[in-house]
Design a protein around this motif. Sequence first.
Motif, short mmCIF file in Angstrom:
data_model
loop_
_atom_site.label_atom_id
_atom_site.label_comp_id
_atom_site.label_asym_id
_atom_site.label_seq_id
_atom_site.Cartn_x
_atom_site.Cartn_y
_atom_site.Cartn_z
N ARG A 74 14.66 -53.99 -31.22
CA ARG A 74 13.56 -53.77 -32.15
C ARG A 74 13.24 -55.05 -32.92
O ARG A 74 12.07 -55.44 -33.05
N ALA A 75 14.27 -55.72 -33.41
CA ALA A 75 14.06 -56.96 -34.18
C ALA A 75 13.47 -58.06 -33.29
O ALA A 75 12.58 -58.80 -33.73
N LEU A 76 13.94 -58.18 -32.05
CA LEU A 76 13.38 -59.18 -31.14
C LEU A 76 11.90 -58.90 -30.86
O LEU A 76 11.09 -59.82 -30.82
N ASN A 77 11.57 -57.64 -30.70
CA ASN A 77 10.17 -57.27 -30.43
C ASN A 77 9.28 -57.47 -31.65
O ASN A 77 8.08 -57.69 -31.51
N GLN A 78 9.86 -57.40 -32.85
CA GLN A 78 9.07 -57.56 -34.08
C GLN A 78 8.96 -59.02 -34.53
O GLN A 78 8.14 -59.33 -35.38
N ALA A 79 9.80 -59.86 -33.98
CA ALA A 79 9.81 -61.28 -34.39
C ALA A 79 8.52 -61.99 -34.02
O ALA A 79 7.83 -61.62 -33.12
N LYS B 217 10.62 -71.83 -33.46
CA LYS B 217 11.16 -70.65 -32.79
C LYS B 217 11.04 -69.42 -33.68
O LYS B 217 11.01 -69.52 -34.91
N LYS B 218 10.98 -68.25 -33.06
CA LYS B 218 10.98 -67.00 -33.80
C LYS B 218 12.44 -66.67 -34.13
O LYS B 218 13.34 -66.96 -33.34
N PHE B 219 12.64 -66.05 -35.31
CA PHE B 219 14.00 -65.78 -35.78
C PHE B 219 14.30 -64.29 -35.85
O PHE B 219 13.49 -63.50 -36.34
N VAL B 220 15.50 -63.95 -35.40
CA VAL B 220 16.10 -62.63 -35.58
C VAL B 220 17.47 -62.88 -36.17
O VAL B 220 18.17 -63.82 -35.77
#
Length: 141
Positions: free
Chosen positions: A136-141, A101-104
């Motif tokens: 922003r963090a979700l989009n950059q993950a 999974k991608k992490f924020v």
Amino acid sequence: MALKRVFVSFDFENDRQYKYLLEAWHANPDFDFVFSDVTPSEILSNDIGRIKAGLTTKIILATHTLVIIGKEANKFHKDHKLIGHRNWINFEIYQSKLYDKKFVAIKLSPYYENPEELMFTNVSWAMSFTEDAIIRALNQA
């Protein structure tokens, strides 16, 4: 852009108000905060195996894991030996890594200790608990 399916990892006893705030942002049409929350409701069981299975099922459905780091995020849980990790947050991070999974992550205070399982993990950091920072963090993950 595809809707992000987000599992929120947080300390239920101490930080649930932040999870509720995320839900309120999502429900408010005046906010741009849109994601599919796959976090389970409170799991009403004392059976560690059942809790692990419920959390893992929800993590598998997610595209992202959002870790809310509060004061107790790395504290030992009374059942840590049965959980197999310091606490449920560390278990959730470990499972999220297993399922790629991608992490924020969001630190509620710069002085709070990161969960140990978050070490050496590629994380997109939200620098404050605001809608813009989290999006922003979700989009950059």
